[in-house]
Design a protein around this motif. Sequence first.
Motif, PDB file in Angstrom:
ATOM      1  N   UNK A 145      -2.750   2.037   3.500  1.00  0.00           N
ATOM      2  CA  UNK A 145      -1.640   2.016   3.884  1.00  0.00           C
ATOM      3  C   UNK A 145      -1.131   2.284   5.314  1.00  0.00           C
ATOM      4  N   UNK A 146      -0.375   2.881   5.429  1.00  0.00           N
ATOM      5  CA  UNK A 146       0.213   2.952   6.996  1.00  0.00           C
ATOM      6  C   UNK A 146      -0.989   3.791   8.059  1.00  0.00           C
ATOM      7  N   UNK A 160     -11.176   5.663   6.256  1.00  0.00           N
ATOM      8  CA  UNK A 160     -11.298   5.561   7.616  1.00  0.00           C
ATOM      9  C   UNK A 160      -9.897   5.011   8.026  1.00  0.00           C
ATOM     10  N   UNK A 161      -9.754   6.010   9.199  1.00  0.00           N
ATOM     11  CA  UNK A 161      -8.456   5.942  10.498  1.00  0.00           C
ATOM     12  C   UNK A 161      -8.222   4.387  10.345  1.00  0.00           C
ATOM     13  N   UNK A 162      -7.039   3.956  10.242  1.00  0.00           N
ATOM     14  CA  UNK A 162      -6.905   2.087  10.727  1.00  0.00           C
ATOM     15  C   UNK A 162      -7.188   2.186  11.689  1.00  0.00           C
ATOM     16  N   UNK A 172      -0.382  -4.068   7.447  1.00  0.00           N
ATOM     17  CA  UNK A 172      -0.309  -5.150   6.676  1.00  0.00           C
ATOM     18  C   UNK A 172      -1.294  -3.150   5.472  1.00  0.00           C
ATOM     19  N   UNK A 173      -0.638  -3.879   4.431  1.00  0.00           N
ATOM     20  CA  UNK A 173      -0.766  -2.693   3.781  1.00  0.00           C
ATOM     21  C   UNK A 173      -0.866  -3.299   1.804  1.00  0.00           C
TER      22      UNK A 173
END
Length: 175
Positions: A145-146, A160-162, A172-173
């Motif tokens: 997700x974002x 995990x934090x993107x 990108x989602x």
Amino acid sequence: MKRLTQGLGVVLVCLFAQLGSFLHAQELAAGPAIGPETNLPLPRFVSLRASEANVRRGPSLSHRIDWVFKRRDMPLQVIAEYGHWRRVIDRDGQGGWVHFRMLSGARTAIVMGAEQIPLRARPEDNAIETALLEPGVIGRLGECDPDWCRLSAGGYRGWVHRSALWGIGEAEIRD
């Protein structure tokens, strides 16, 4: 005559500048580039299928090998295509041409930074830590997700934090 030539040069420079602006605006309006060989978006992320892959200076066997990627599942970004060859870059922006058979569409990501990061049970900062991931760990990328991405690495699964990952596009989602 000299002034006429200089004036013509200035006009040509202005026309080329306007043409460049127009082409850039058209490119932005058209959306992402499409690879001429695969009709897939460029750039796009892939992973290294083999445990070793030669990285060449150009798109053929006759081009010099600059180095060898030696890490299976390493995420790479395809930035160009030519025949059976893909121009790729790694997380450091280094790269070259690799034969398409050395690449996989399976999505992976690599943990960035200098410190361990928590793998969490849920996509929340206060969720239980299921593992700590070292910088350089590569995992299978799941949904994103974002703010968070689901990652499987070393027998552990979690979120995990993107921002701690390389191998996923900024906007990108993934479902």
